[in-house]
Design a protein around this motif. Structure first.
Motif, PDB file in Angstrom:
ATOM      1  N   GLU A 161       0.705  -1.214  -0.092  1.00  0.00           N
ATOM      2  CA  GLU A 161       0.051  -0.048   0.093  1.00  0.00           C
ATOM      3  C   GLU A 161       0.778   1.300  -0.104  1.00  0.00           C
ATOM      4  O   GLU A 161       0.670   2.227  -0.481  1.00  0.00           O
ATOM      5  N   GLU A 162       2.041   1.272   0.811  1.00  0.00           N
ATOM      6  CA  GLU A 162       2.663   2.442   0.677  1.00  0.00           C
ATOM      7  C   GLU A 162       3.554   2.517  -0.654  1.00  0.00           C
ATOM      8  O   GLU A 162       3.750   3.805  -0.789  1.00  0.00           O
ATOM      9  N   TYR A 163       3.783   1.596  -1.457  1.00  0.00           N
ATOM     10  CA  TYR A 163       4.213   2.134  -2.734  1.00  0.00           C
ATOM     11  C   TYR A 163       3.138   1.944  -3.946  1.00  0.00           C
ATOM     12  O   TYR A 163       3.409   2.061  -5.128  1.00  0.00           O
TER      13      TYR A 163
END
Length: 475
Positions: free
Chosen positions: A119-121
């Motif tokens: 999700e962060e990427y």
């Protein structure tokens, strides 16, 4: 590390894994109106390559003298591995011990990373069918099975299926037949992916629930306190039996003396020489290629562009029986060629055997989908020779017409293939829709592509000269 005595460092017990890694599955929450439910990083369910379908109640056994890479391959394709009494977990796996000395081995990831890192990427995992309902049912099961909130969630206590469905009704505020069908489907998905064990009218927390890190337990406890109880919703519909697999190796007193043995280190010998930033880049690329739905572009991960970092990433994958697959400027992981054979020198089965959780009906239906969505369009010149992704869906009417399976078995096989990421259901204009190869086909190595091409030739035209040439080359 949790102070709970069930979490024992690997160095403190003889039955510990000797390999690196530590299981860390952070739990995030999402709001649905006034209701909160856990979104597990794998029960999304298990992103892409880790998606497997357990068609029986037993977990694959781990031979005593099995290479750790082969064990990782079998766990990836068939779920957590069952361990004999006193048997250590393979390198890189946590050991979930039961009160009778037996246990299960569960793969863990480096540096406490989890698939939620995607999700962060902004990298998409494989989508899960009715993921919201699945998370709600998991929350309801956790509400019923986690009877002692002062202890860790796993192993919990068994709960009747009726209680879990009642808790689910209380959570969503509905009790109609549609709700019941959603809940039963979600229970089946959670059972197949080892988040729950459903048998004989009762529900247990599956081994994957033991992978939630101790740091997330406080958040889970608060979530459980906020969930409504089954008593808050009177009445409800009568439920149907869900699954009766007769789970093997799950004694009634398994909760007593349960333990979670976590490896002390996570690929430290490979990651240790790098500074914190480069180490994080390697781990992020590892999680992306292992759990993304599509190949990831190297521009987004420096560990895929830098040859030195990519070499370390390759070595991490090799320990798990995996390889990097390169397509222009994109990368993804797949099974190493040596794990695709019929077995190892010691007689231990590899992917060809560990992946046999798909039954004969599922394999037959998958062949039909490939013939109609890939082989026929390729013969018409509409697809490239090496492509296994297709915009031409196999219509459900075609599948029904060309199989001797009863309709119920055909639908069950298609459901299993969808959950495993092997087929995807798509719309087809004004038609009822159809099925195309799923995201797992991105993970074919060149060797696997050639082998699958030959198998498709033998299936689609067994009496053709091309099929005869394939058979002659294999002699």
């Amino acid at each position: 590390m949790s102070a709970d005595p069930r979490h024992v460092p690997a160095s403190a017990t003889e039955s510990a894994s000797t390999g690196p890694e530590a299981p860390e599955h952070p739990v995030t929450t999402r709001e649905t109106g006034t209701e909160t439910y856990p979104r597990t990083p794998e029960t999304g369910l298990e992103p892409s390559a880790t998606a497997h379908v357990r068609t029986t109640g037993t977990y694959p056994r781990t031979p005593e003298a099995e290479p750790s890479a082969t064990a990782h391959v079998r766990a990836r394709s068939g779920g957590p591995l069952a361990l004999h009494a006193g048997q250590a977990a393979p390198a890189g796996m946590a050991r979930l011990g039961r009160g009778d000395g037996t246990g299960m081995a569960l793969p863990v990831w480096p540096d406490g990373a989890t698939p939620s890192l995607l999700e962060e990427y902004q990298v998409a995992p494989v989508p899960v069918e009715r993921s919201g309902e699945t998370r709600r049912v998991l929350a309801a099961a956790l509400r019923c099975c986690w009877s002692d909130l002062t202890a860790d969630p796993w192993p919990g206590t068994p709960a009747p299926v009726d209680d879990v469905l009642s808790a689910y009704r209380a959570l969503i505020g509905r009790g109609d037949d549609l709700m019941r069908n959603w809940a039963i489907g979600a229970l089946r998905r959670l059972h197949d992916s080892a988040w729950l064990e459903v048998a004989d009218g009762s529900v247990r927390l599956g081994p994957r629930c033991a992978s939630w890190p101790p740091a997330s337990h406080a958040q889970l406890r608060e979530l459980m306190r906020r969930l409504p109880t089954a008593e808050e919703t009177p009445g409800g519909t009568e439920v149907l039996p869900v699954i009766d697999d007769g789970l093997d190796g799950a004694p009634e007193n398994a909760e007593a003396g349960a333990s979670v043995t976590i490896p002390d280190e996570v690929d430290t010998d490979l990651l240790g020489p790098f500074d914190e930033r480069r180490r994080a880049e390697i781990v992020a690329a590892f999680m992306a290629v292992e759990h993304a739905a599509e190949p990831v572009h190297e521009a987004r991960f420096s560990a895929l562009r830098d040859p030195v970092l990519r070499r370390t990433l390759t070595e991490m994958l090799e320990r798990r029986g995996r390889v990097l697959i390169h397509d222009r400027e994109s990368w993804i992981s797949g099974y190493a060629a040596e794990t695709l054979g019929a077995g190892t020198a010691s007689g231990t089965g590899t992917v060809s055997q560990a992946g046999s959780t798909l039954g004969e009906a599922e394999r037959a239906v998958l062949v039909l989908v490939l013939i109609h969505s890939v082989a026929i369009p390729r013969a018409d010149g509409l697809l490239p020779t090496d492509s296994w992704l297709s915009p031409f869906p196999a219509q459900i009417d075609e599948l029904r017409r060309h199989t001797k399976l009863p309709i119920g078995e055909l639908e069950a096989a298609l459901r299993t293939l969808r959950h495993a990421g092997l087929v995807t259901q798509v719309k087809a204009g004004e038609e009822a829709g159809g099925y195309v190869p799923g995201p797992q086909f991105h993970r074919l190595t060149p060797q696997a592509r050639r082998r699958l091409q030959e198998e498709l030739i033998l299936a689609a035209g067994p009496h053709t000269p091309l099929a005869a040439a394939v058979r002659a080359n294999r002699r």
